[in-house]
Motif scaffolding. Structure first.
Motif, PDB file in Angstrom:
ATOM      1  N   GLU A 163       0.831  -1.208   0.000  1.00  0.00           N
ATOM      2  CA  GLU A 163       0.000   0.000   0.000  1.00  0.00           C
ATOM      3  C   GLU A 163       0.861   1.252   0.000  1.00  0.00           C
ATOM      4  OE1 GLU A 163      -2.877   0.048   3.068  1.00  0.00           O
ATOM      5  OE2 GLU A 163      -4.087  -1.504   2.128  1.00  0.00           O
ATOM      6  N   CYS A 164       0.238   2.329  -0.420  1.00  0.00           N
ATOM      7  CA  CYS A 164       0.930   3.618  -0.448  1.00  0.00           C
ATOM      8  C   CYS A 164       1.206   4.164   0.941  1.00  0.00           C
ATOM      9  CB  CYS A 164       0.042   4.647  -1.151  1.00  0.00           C
ATOM     10  SG  CYS A 164       0.567   5.029  -2.794  1.00  0.00           S
ATOM     11  N   PHE A 165       2.387   4.738   1.096  1.00  0.00           N
ATOM     12  CA  PHE A 165       2.609   5.585   2.263  1.00  0.00           C
ATOM     13  C   PHE A 165       2.951   6.986   1.778  1.00  0.00           C
ATOM     14  CE2 PHE A 165       6.786   3.635   1.451  1.00  0.00           C
ATOM     15  CZ  PHE A 165       7.576   4.755   1.298  1.00  0.00           C
ATOM     16  N   LEU A 166       2.604   7.961   2.606  1.00  0.00           N
ATOM     17  CA  LEU A 166       2.991   9.347   2.381  1.00  0.00           C
ATOM     18  C   LEU A 166       3.653   9.808   3.662  1.00  0.00           C
ATOM     19  CD1 LEU A 166       0.192   8.833   0.726  1.00  0.00           C
ATOM     20  CD2 LEU A 166       0.257  11.309   0.424  1.00  0.00           C
ATOM     21  N   VAL A 167       4.895  10.220   3.584  1.00  0.00           N
ATOM     22  CA  VAL A 167       5.584  10.699   4.789  1.00  0.00           C
ATOM     23  C   VAL A 167       6.356  11.972   4.451  1.00  0.00           C
ATOM     24  CG1 VAL A 167       5.940   8.399   5.810  1.00  0.00           C
ATOM     25  CG2 VAL A 167       7.703   9.359   4.320  1.00  0.00           C
ATOM     26  N   PHE A 168       6.602  12.765   5.477  1.00  0.00           N
ATOM     27  CA  PHE A 168       7.633  13.785   5.338  1.00  0.00           C
ATOM     28  C   PHE A 168       8.939  13.120   5.735  1.00  0.00           C
ATOM     29  CE2 PHE A 168       3.923  16.467   5.186  1.00  0.00           C
ATOM     30  CZ  PHE A 168       4.271  17.316   4.143  1.00  0.00           C
ATOM     31  N   ASN A 169       9.853  13.033   4.779  1.00  0.00           N
ATOM     32  CA  ASN A 169      11.067  12.251   4.987  1.00  0.00           C
ATOM     33  C   ASN A 169      12.106  13.016   5.811  1.00  0.00           C
ATOM     34  OD1 ASN A 169      12.300  14.048   3.256  1.00  0.00           O
ATOM     35  ND2 ASN A 169      12.129  12.730   1.464  1.00  0.00           N
ATOM     36  N   SER A 170      13.277  12.432   5.920  1.00  0.00           N
ATOM     37  CA  SER A 170      14.308  13.034   6.767  1.00  0.00           C
ATOM     38  C   SER A 170      14.805  14.363   6.211  1.00  0.00           C
ATOM     39  CB  SER A 170      15.475  12.064   6.941  1.00  0.00           C
ATOM     40  OG  SER A 170      16.081  11.819   5.685  1.00  0.00           O
ATOM     41  N   LEU A 171      14.493  14.658   4.950  1.00  0.00           N
ATOM     42  CA  LEU A 171      14.823  15.955   4.359  1.00  0.00           C
ATOM     43  C   LEU A 171      13.690  16.952   4.565  1.00  0.00           C
ATOM     44  CD1 LEU A 171      16.082  14.505   0.950  1.00  0.00           C
ATOM     45  CD2 LEU A 171      17.518  15.224   2.859  1.00  0.00           C
TER      46      LEU A 171
END
Lengths: 257, 257, 257
Positions: free
Chosen positions: C219-227
């Motif tokens: 499934e899709c994930f949406l995250v604000f990454n480490s950048l």
């Protein structure tokens, strides 16, 4: 820090390279290890020789270069230490070291293996430790038995007359640039005061550039590269694909009468 | 210099590996970093375990090994420090570390994360710094909380009777060589004074070589490799492609009556 | 040890990278060299800028970063030293350095080449030595001539209103994850107390996760990454392939009224 370089056809997805490095730093923790390439085409001694020949002199004298290409090798090939142009080379005597310099070695030592049946990974078990000891300053004579010479392989030679130079493509690089074995010096002597035509595939050119970016995008450039060999490319393109040329294709330079 | 090794499935085209290294040298500038591989197949813990198991003992005792494979991980997996055969391992507790040794760990510490929601790059933000401090001599007990054990995964096992050994291919290496999980020791005990037949795909062999190059070019070789496992290859060829075998294919050795 | 990093599009199968490293250690044997990547897509300044921007601040201040991407370059581009956020950058002034920070450089120096026609490998012949001297503590003013500014390229910009943020995919990473240029901060300000819909391709999502593994497998994930940029992926899958999205695809966030 003394330097040991590594050149193999082992790729990057196995434990082989790390095992060689682990052995080097275990034998001598004070060395710098620099990878030359692990992406040599499998078993391709010509590719390995081109890369090693093109870079070893850039390292400080006394650097120890490990070559582990076609390392399973052929029967009768033994690991050797070679001293050449004040650099050391360690690896199987499979002809590679005869292709990297026009100068003769100033020493060749056979590394004596106690029981050759016992090792299936000689780069780790024999070569790495020998290289680490050499780089640490040990005498090659204490690490092997002096022998007469190397196994010799013969490279494609350039043919030059007053009218023509005939060479070959000896390396297609990552960018698709075509590196020939035509040396700048022969070209400069023979072209002095004359026009000339460079031919390869169906192409003809009457000019050699001094820099890659003197061609327009998508056009051919011909330069003598930093190795002082004629190199053919397509500026911001892949010359091998676009010209349909590859390793061993012929390149001709004809001088005007 | 103490050593930190790196093993990931991150490939070479992003900033991820350099970010981990930058963190290590920022925390402790006096470490040597050695890449084991960044070309582990994505999320493939079996591949990672094979490579790490095959090489970690070649490094000096006390070396700290970072494993960042399938690093996004599954819920509930936490970063741990593992002490095993006098080496340290740092990474997510995803089962990998249970596959690299038959010996039990002599210590497992959970790295306490203050706010797990805050990190999407734990190899850089948690693991790298912990590894650098461990390699610098800090006590694992000061870097994590001692816990009972690791998450365990079970590997394919060899089945051996007096009549037969049945194993599997556990790694197809860069050269297409097929590395099995059949150990030299079991073979030597069971084959003593007996003939035997090695079978895989449609092939049958009645001999194991002592060296890769005892086969002719294009022919199969069977050797016990430097890891002391049976390895099948084609001399100067790609056995996986030519024999149609791959990861998990069965290899049988039947002993004569 | 001072650090020199290396970022190129040269691949791993030639002598180019080793030649650069050999020059660095010849000029100053006391430096640590760390590879960022040599797998930048050929001539792709956007890819190079993304990677360098994402990692350079993780290195200690004073680190010298060599960029050799699209190094043959266009006519009129000259090698420069750039000081930016207390790091040094050395390479051709092809716009790359203008894309790695929103802050202006605190110094730009043109490296004066005696005879530009003589070099076809400036990364080795000019850039490497300059970088090694900079890392050794030499003043940039002694290595080049101060000039006004860099060549500027303009990146894709995010458009944000109270109702909507429109961004683009600026990098598809090794895992197939889609990294956008939508910053966490803008999202957090605009979404405060409101629902929202994230749209890309034919997909709509009303939630951003705090961690990759909060999605189910496949499934899709949406995250604000480490950048701190919005990243879209498929947990243990390849989002670029499965969603049919690629570099420059549009991602929209619409806020509820």
């Amino acid at each position: 820090m003394a330097i040991v370089t590594l050149l193999t056809d082992s790729g990057e997805s196995d434990h082989y390279i790390a095992a060689i490095k682990a052995r080097i730093v275990t034998v001598n923790p004070n060395l710098r290890i620099i990878d030359i390439s692990h992406s040599i085409r499998m078993f391709d001694i010509g590719h390995a020789a081109f890369v090693l020949r093109s870079v070893f002199r850039d390292f400080p004298k006394g650097t120890v270069h490990i070559a582990g290409v076609d390392a399973a090798g052929n029967r009768g090939e033994i690991p050797v230490i070679v001293r050449l142009e004040e650099h050391f080379f360690v690896g199987r005597d499979n002809g590679l070291f005869s292709l990297i310099s026009d100068q003769p070695p100033t020493g060749v030592w056979e590394i004596v293996i106690q029981d050759p049946g016992l090792t299936t990974f000689p780069e780790k078990e024999i070569v790495a430790g020998t290289a680490a000891r050499l780089a640490g300053g040990e005498d090659p004579g204490s690490l092997g038995k002096a022998v007469g010479d190397l196994r010799r392989l013969i490279d494609r030679q350039v043919k030059a007359t007053r009218k023509q130079i005939t060479g070959h493509i000896i390396r297609v690089d990552h960018f698709g640039n075509l590196i020939t074995n035509i040396p700048r010096q022969a070209f400069e002597v023979l072209s002095k005061g004359k026009g000339y035509t460079v031919q390869f595939g169906g192409e003809k050119f009457r000019r050699v550039h001094s820099h890659y970016n003197q061609a327009e995008q998508g056009e051919c450039f011909l330069v003598f590269n930093s190795l002082n060999f004629l190199e053919i490319g397509i500026y911001k393109g892949n010359a091998a694909e676009l010209l349909g040329l590859s390793y061993d294709s012929v390149v001709n330079i004809t001088f005007d009468e």
